[in-house]
Structure formats: C-alpha cells, structure tokens
Scaffold this motif. Sequence first.
Motif, short mmCIF file in Angstrom:
data_model
loop_
_atom_site.label_atom_id
_atom_site.label_comp_id
_atom_site.label_asym_id
_atom_site.label_seq_id
_atom_site.Cartn_x
_atom_site.Cartn_y
_atom_site.Cartn_z
N GLY A 288 6.19 1.71 3.20
CA GLY A 288 6.74 1.99 1.83
C GLY A 288 5.90 3.22 1.16
N ILE B 66 2.99 5.64 -0.58
CA ILE B 66 1.51 5.76 -1.05
C ILE B 66 1.30 4.42 -1.66
N GLY B 67 0.25 3.55 -1.69
CA GLY B 67 -0.30 2.40 -2.26
C GLY B 67 0.15 1.12 -1.25
N TYR B 68 0.74 1.46 -0.42
CA TYR B 68 1.01 0.10 0.51
C TYR B 68 0.35 0.23 1.79
N ASN B 69 -0.03 1.20 2.28
CA ASN B 69 -0.50 1.43 3.52
C ASN B 69 -1.89 0.78 3.58
N VAL C 77 -6.67 3.74 -1.70
CA VAL C 77 -5.42 2.91 -1.10
C VAL C 77 -6.17 1.84 -0.23
#
Lengths: 346, 267, 197, 446
Positions: free
Chosen positions: A124, A126-129, A279
């Motif tokens: 999804g 940036i932020g989700y990986n 992240v």
Amino acid sequence: MAETETKTVENEALRIVSTSPHAHSGSDVQHIMLDVIIALVPAFLVACFFFGWDAIRLTFACVLGCVAVEALCRKAMGRDLGIADLSAVVTGILLAFNLPPSIPTWMAVVGSVFAIAVAKQVFGGIGYNPFNPALVGRVVLLISFPVAMTRWSQWTIPSPIGTVDAVTSATPLGLVKTSLLSSGTLPYSFDNATMLQMFTGATNGCIGEVSAAALLLGGAYLLWRRCITWHTPAFYIGTVAVFSAILWAVDPSHNMPPHFHLLAGGLMLGAIFMATDMVTSPVTLKGMAVFGIGCGVLTMVIRKWGGYPEGVSFAILLMNSITPLINRATRPRVFGHARKKTPDKK
Amino acid sequence: MIVATTVAIGGMGLVCGVALAMAARFLAVHEDPRVEELTEILPGANCGGCGFAGCGEYAKAIIVDGAEVTLCAPGGAEILDNIAAFMGVEAEAGEKHVAIVLCGGDNAKAPRRFDYNGVADCNAAHAVDGGDKKCNHGCLGYGSCARACPVEAIEITGTGIAVVHPELCIGCRKCVKTCPRFIIEMVPESQATHVFCSSKDKGPIVKKACQVGCIGCRLCVKFGGESFEMDGFLARRNYETPIEDEDTVIDKCPGDCIVRQEKSAAG
Amino acid sequence: MASYFLIIAGAVLVNNFVLTRFLGICPFLGVSKKLDTALGMCGAVIFVMTSASAVTWGVQRFLLAPEGVFGKDLRYLQIIAFILIIASFVQLVDIAMKRFSPNLHGALGIFLPLITTNCAVMGVAVLNVQLEYNFIKAVVFGFAAALGFAVALVIFTGLREKIDRANPPKAFQGVAIALVTAGLLSLAFMGFASLVK
Amino acid sequence: MARTKAQFKINGGVHPSYHKGLAAAKAIADMPLPALLRVSMSQHLGAPAQPTVAKGDTVKRGQVIGEAAGFISAAVHAPTSGTVKALAPAETATGAKAMAVDIEPDGEDAWVELTTHACWEETDPKQLVEIVADTGICGMGGAGFPTHVKLSPPPEKPIDTLIINGAECEPYLTADHRLMLEYADQIAEGAAIIRKILGAEKLIVAIEDNKPDAIDAMETALKDMKGDVTVLVLETGYPQGAEKQQIFAAIGKEVPSGGLPMDVGAVVENVGTTLAVWDAVVNGKPLTERVTTVTGFPVQTPGNVRSRIGTLYSDLLDFCGGTTGEVAKVISGGPMMGFAQHSLDVTTTKTTSGLLFLAPDQVSEFTSMPCISCGRCVVACPMYLVPSEISQMIEAEDYETAEEISVLDCIECGCCAFECPAHRPLVQHMKQGKSHIMLKRRQKKG
C-alpha cells in the motif's frame, strides 16, 4: 442572527473547521526525506571520487528506477501518485549505495523493481511496508546474482593522502572470511594506514558504504535536523563494538579488532541510514535501543559464523521482522498506571 | 510377515485408542449438542444484527438463556420457521424490513457550512462543531453506514450521500445504529415511496439549508390522507396505510422530498 | 553438548521448518492473526512434535526396524504408523484443550485437528529416521523444529498485525499479502545460511 | 514564602510558537454592554443548567437564570439587567446545541442584592463552598469543572496541596498572565480562601518562566502569607498547565489512571477561577464576566477583554477592531486544545479563555496519510502513550485493543498531532475512540 449565518456562507470563503490542535510543528514527510537525501550527499561525493562514472550510473539508475516503478504502481492501483514525498528517491539512493560498482545497470533496475513493487507498493505504499525496501532490493540481488554482487575489480585510486594506492580485489570483510576459511588465518594486520583508508573510503565495497567519514557526517546532519534519534545507531554500533571486542580479546589470531568491524562493510551505512528507517523500525525509544542491539548482535553473528561475509542487510531485515513485537513489548508505562507492568490481557 | 504387520499396526491402534478413550472420559466437557445444531440452522453470516457476537453466540443465547427466536433478520421467514420448529415454539415472521436513508440532500442540493478537515467518518465529523452540513439532519456522506454494512448494500454516491440498495439489504440494523444523525430507518421492503427528509426544523430554516427538505406544509397529509402523518414540522410515511393517489402526492410535494424509489435505479 | 546446540540452532535459524523447508505453512497462515492464538498453537505444536518425535523414534526402532521385536523389516509401514501416532497426540491435545482452555480451543478451530496433517510433524519424524539420530537427538530435534515453527509463527503474527492494517491493492488483500510477507521473511532468514554446517 | 524551580520534569511535551507578544502587554479592557447577551445553559462539562426564567421576564445582574441540575453542574446567572427576549436552543462553541437565554440589556446593569463576606476568615468552610456553588463558579481554564465539586472532597481524601495554575501554556493566550499582573493581591486572597476551604497545608502558585513579571507580581502578593507557600517556576513548555502534568511537576505524584487530583491530595485551580472565588466571597458577586484574549495576526487590535458571559463572538471581535485580511480558521480557546468555529454567531461561556483568528498561512491541514512510524508522537506524549499505534487501532475500528493500550488516558493535549510529520488527525482519532468506548460502557450499564 439568521442573517449573520447567510452572510458567512455567501460573502466569505468557507472557514476551515477541524479538531484541535490547530497548530503544527511544520515538519512533514517530504522535508524529512529531503533531509535524508541531503545527508547522503557527502557519501555520494566520496563514491563519485573513488568509483567515478559507476557511482553516478548506479545512483541514477536506481533513483530513476524506483521513482518510475513507484509512479507506475500507484497508477496501476488507481491511487494518488505520491512520489512527491521523495521516499522513492531515498530508497533508490540507498539501494544504489548497497551495490558494488561493477554491477550492470539492468541488475540495478531489477533491484529497484523488487524494492518498490514487491517490498513497498504491494503493501500500500509508504508507511505500510514491514521491511526496508532498499534492503529487500539488495538481498534479492545478492541471492539472485551472487557473482555480480560480490565481484570487486582491482582498481587504483588516488589516495587522499597523496600517494597512489592499489586496492585489493575484495572487500575487507570478504578478504577476512575467505582467508579464515582457506588458511584459518587473518589476511593482514590492521594497521593505522588501513584504518585511515577505510575511514575515508579508499577501500573496496559497495559504492555508498566505503567512507565512514562521509556517512558519519550525514548522520550528524540527520541528528541535528532531528530526523533520527541517536538510539538506534548508537546501540547498533556500540553492540558491534562490544561484541567484536569480546571476540578479539578471546582470540585475536582469528578475529579482527573492533575498530575494523566498525569501519568495514556496510555497518555505518546500515546503522545510520537503514536501521533508522522510520517505517520499519520501532516507535518507542526503548524499542529503538532494542532494535539497535539486535541488529548489532545479528550482524556480528553472521559476520563471524555465517556464510556471508557481511551481515548488515540481513540483520536489519531480520530486526524489521520483529519490529511489531518490539513495539508491543516496549510500550511505555502510561502516566498514572501502576509501576508494575500490566500483563498483556488474554 | 502379514501377522507381524497386523499385530504391529493393530497393537498400536489399540494402545492409542485406549489412551484416547480414557482421556476423553476423564477430560470430558459437557456441551449442549443443540447449540451446534442450531448454529447450523442460522445463516452463518455472523453479521451481529441480532445483538449477539455472531451466529454461534445467538444460538447459545436461544438455548441457554432463552433469547427470542425472531431476532435473525437476514434469515428471513424461512430460517425463522426452522428455528421455531427446532425450538418447538411458534413464531410468525413479519414482512422483511430494509434500511433506508431518509435524506435527499446531496452536495448539489444541500450546502455545507464549513470546510471540514479531518477523519472521513460521519461520527467523527458530527462531533466537530456539529457536522459540516448546513442541515442538522442531513446525511454527511462520510460513509460510516457503508462501512458498518456487512453486505456492502450501502453506497456513497458521487454527490456525497448514502443510498441503501434495498435488494441487497439483509435488515441487520447496523447502519441504523451507527448513523450519528439518526436518519436511517427500517421500512417494509414492499414500500417504495418515502419522505426523503429527516429535518424537524421549521420551514424557513429547512429551506435555507436544503433544496429538497420537508418544510412541513402538510400537503401530503391533505392529499394522501392517513398514509402520511406529521411529526412536528416533518412529514412521515405511515407504512400501515397505502397511498391511494401516489402520483398526486409526489407531484404536490413542494420540497420534492417525497420520492418513489426506483428499483432499477437503486440496483 | 555442542552437537545439540548445533541441532537447535540449525533447526530454528538455518533450516527453519517454515521459512526454509516450507513445512507447516497451513497453520502458519491460519493462526497468525492474533498473538494469543498463535502462542496457543505454538504450545500445541511443541507438545505434539516433541512427543511425536520420541514415540515415533521408539516405534521405528523397536517395531518397524529389522532389529525390532518382530525381527522383520516393517519400514514400509513407517508413514501409516507415524500418522496414527501423530493423530492420537493431536486428538489428545484437542480433548485436553477443550477441557482446560475452551476459548483457545474455539479460537484455534479447525487448525488444531489440522496439526495432524501438518507436514512439519510428519517431516520431523521422517527426518529423525533419515538423519539416524539417537533417541535424545531425535527428541531435541523434534523440540527444536517445533521451536523454529514457533519462532517463525510468532514473528509472522507480529508482522501480520501490521500488514492487516496495511492498505494493499485489492488483488493482494488477505492471504496474498500474507504470503508476500512470508516470502520476504524467508528472504531475511537466508542471512543465516551456512551458519551451521 | 519561597520561589523554587520545578523539581520534577514532565514527560514529552512540545514547544510551539507562542505568539504571546500580540496581547501580553495589553491591559485588560472592559467591553461595553452589547445589544444582546445569549447565555447558554451549558457552560461546562456535566449536566446543563435548568432555565428558571421565561420569555418577557425582567432580570437583574447576578440573578439566577438557570439552576444547577445534578451534582456536576453549576448555576447560571444573568450577566446584566434587562429583559429575557427568548429561550431557544443555540449552538455552543463545541458545536452541540443547548438551551440558551437571550437577554436584552437595559443599560442600567443593576445588581441583585449582594451579600458580602469580607471577613471570610471567620466563616465556616462549608458555607464558603455554598457561596462558591451559588455563585456558579467553574474552572475557567479549560473544561470548566464546577469548582464547588472540586472544593468538597470526600473526608477520606484529605487535601494537603492547593496548586494555583498560572502556567497558561497555550500559545497566544495571555488572559491569565494579565490577571496575575493586575489582580495579584486579589488572586492571593482568593487562594487563601480556597486553602481555608480545603484545609490544605501547602499552597503552590505555578507559573511558566516566560512570564517573569507575573512571577514577581505573585511573589510580592504572597509575601506575607503564612505557612508553606511557594511560587513554583515551571520551564516553559506545553502542556505544563495540564492538570495532571502540573501536579506531577509540583509534587512529583502521578494522578492514578481514571482518578482525580484529590487521589494524590491535590487540587488545582486556575488563576481566573481563584479570582472569581475571591469576587464571590468578598464581594458576593456571582460569576457574570470573564477575561478573554482576542488575538491572532488578522485581528486589528488584539487584546485582553473583560466581557459578560453570553457575549457574541462577533461583538467581541468588533470591540477589537475587526479583522484585517483573510481569516481561515476561528478558534474558541487556544490553538492546542481550542474548538474551531464555523461562525461567529456563538456566545462566550465561563470557559472562553480566548478567541483566536488564524490567517490561511498559519493553518496546517490534516491529511489521511498513513503513519510512517517515526515515533515523534511517542516522544511528545506527556501521558507516555503510543499515539501512533492507538490511532491506527481506531482507524481499523479495533476499539478493544485501543482500550487495552490506554486510549482513555489520553488528555487530548494535541502534542502528538502537533509533531506528526504525516499530519494525521491523531487527536480526532483519540476522541473518536474515547467516545466510542464510553458509549459502549454506558450501553453495558444501562
């Protein structure tokens, strides 16, 4: 009174209404990424100095590759482009910095595709990986093209000290590993001249990792800009120092001294730029410390006992995988709650 | 050879079987087998519309605590009959009720009074200075109901208003409970004509806030008789009585808020 | 002593049953949604794998091997005999868990009896025979393999809680994204390659 | 009497731009009576008051127009003399609707008969609490908890420390600062009254070190007070004025989760409240006016205005010369915890500490970007929460986990959202989670 209301709507632009707070520190993701890019500039310059065209070629290939793949993925998913946050640029630079100078351009592009498409956008964006995209890219390349990823041509460089110096055709860590495996002895004694070479970058290795000096400068910039906290790098580097010092003290004939381990391989690049990736690292300060220690231990375990000469990438990826658990375990004691740790319910 | 095989496998089977039988005996748990059977009867959608956490819990509640057997809306008449038969009680299914959003004021017809900046959720938006729609009873269009719906029967239209697709609705009432403005109601499935407004405000206020609001003119009551009733300044459908001259009532409504819902348009 | 350590490190890190041998993927994906459930599963698997290792070793050695009590080579019965034993242990866990922790029993659902078909359990029993481990080594290996499964499952559950809140494109939602994550985790575990020879 | 620096450091917090210079030097100005006063029956947290007047009634200043309904409630008084024009629901600053009494001032501003207690030292503490209750005083710093409730702790919870909160850590606001400069003696006497009511041994006046003149003024005023009296100098930082944080900074004790300050033997009163208590006891005057900071760069002449409760925001702004330039956001209260307003057709209450106007370039908008796990909110949170995690739980509607990780302890100070580089609406998530959980609890109970 009803008139006032009408006036509000008709005569003025609508006011913005939101919940508090109505003030903001002014920081945003784009600026953080920009700061990271700025912090990587010294290492890039050193890479250009030592590796010349290859450094420029790989950096541009990876950055363009990452940005293009990010844009394509976003488009395919029907979402906002989102390349303005510059995170793909950072990933590209970091991936390039983790590649040996002789690797062909197409391989670098393959790495970029894996880094952005598989490790980031599938989740999804940036932020989700859960894993550091640049490291996933590097490890995929390392496993897929082991020869190209460990081929270091012998080259002659203008040493910063003024003399012309020949650099061996392996990284210092690779040299140590092969020598230990073949003859059971250390390849060379680690003297001050070698140390200076490794500190400035006049050594073999991935293009961005060779110069500890440039990376430390970048790290200082990030600290000053409050982009990172000192916890992760300090605990990471500290753990490597302590671990290698113990090994060295126990058996100096089969272990390199701690300052070698600090300067060799991708430790500085990893500790300052990859392990601090927001992240994929913990949110609590305690968690960051645990993360750093874990990275340090795993790095040294792989360097000492593993099949690969360098363990930084794997160590950080492995710690990435337990970041959610670290976050869970290092939640601070909430104000007004009993000092004793509340048991995790159920 | 064959003897050895038989003895080996047979012996092992015997030992294991005896051990398990003993374990089953000493560690037995008494459980009402009817709970499992009743769970099988229920639709298994686990929508929670009955007020219990899933079908299994509802089955347990019926058998252990004697809960009402009529609570499963998605099951409809058929499943109600099955439950009733299983429990040996009599229960009559009323007509299936479906949810409907009683507001027709989309972004084109009902203006906003401020520029809301925050979480795109109706409950969150409603808590910020009373919601950004000028009409206090208008659909905010941030889709809390659509997210609550277990079967994706609610759609937020391009013009920012929630619409229930009645043919998809299973009648679980989750949207009714989540709407911060209480403008979703359950209506008999067979009915298609509704008053698409929930504003009890006086006419002038409604007029300022929305082009398709009920201004409380009572014309529907005049022409539609008992099929409409007034709730303050708001006309409401009385679903007990059918509308005799539907077209006239729809035509006469000055606010254009009495609308016949077209099945095809909704589907 | 060192050899036991190597067995443990090898089974947990280097040749992790889930991440390197790709055994036991079913419960790995099935019960990794909540940490509490995952821990319960870990306990069950550790119990079943350790005890199954011990019993299957005995069965192999004393019943099926040519030098066993029957004096005949019954090794062709290996698979059916092992399945019988594993199934019995799983049934035992099932009964015990229903009695002592009905909530966990409910949460694990179908995955508890499915330990029977968990190839990791069968795998460890067969590997014990193949690697010609003695009794202690077999039990240690069984325990370590289960521990490796537990480590992978717990790590993956943590990740799962993060990726469940992620926002993947529609085609990747659910199990697909979980498998991608498992792949990446497996990639990270490759760093341990040849850590133990 | 002593002046000390705070020994205990609160966790986290932020340092926003204070912009206090806009109004700090402006002496408190009295606003003339406006044409209309609309007094809301919902002046604070807790149950709204019950109106006791009807349309057409004539009232005098200080006359009760709404009586307290329930324990956590305070009476409302007419802010001036005049005629009741209407009783109708009106929007309050939080956006909710509550019954309001419209009063048209007759210009006389005649008081009802007042009973003064100049020699309060001989009065029974219980009677003093009654005076505080009858005069409708509630906390004038923030949420507006009725003061008489705070002043009547159960006997098993003895109070040993009274903290007078003069921190005023919200940016822009200067009302409390001006009160301490102009009414130091009265505040000191008010503090003494409250101290007597509570029987508190220790009196601490807590002021941030960015207000040295106020520290000096309060020190002078408290010079002759007997007993354990301290002016506590707090490091400037937000949220030093938050009740729980201030208690910790002052006495190093943490108010237990879900508890009240009285659980650690402390009571915190705002300086404005303290002054109101003095006015109520010594002069017998009910709470009918307060000082509000009208400020912000678009305001023509920012200042500290004493106006009657029920003054329209638009009248307040007019008194300050209106605005120059574009206004993008209007905030009732301070920028960190205040409520944004869509219209100026709202009236002041006992808790209106400020009216802030922001130009478009000062407004930063929230986005729906995902959390990038930078951890800045964790560092900033004065309650040691993990806001990033909680907000993601609430986005995923996992309220149970959010409750487990203590969303209910959030004080909504806004530090997390202030720091968030992804500009996530963290406070809104917290509010959403809290209201959802509280609703569930109420449903369970009843």
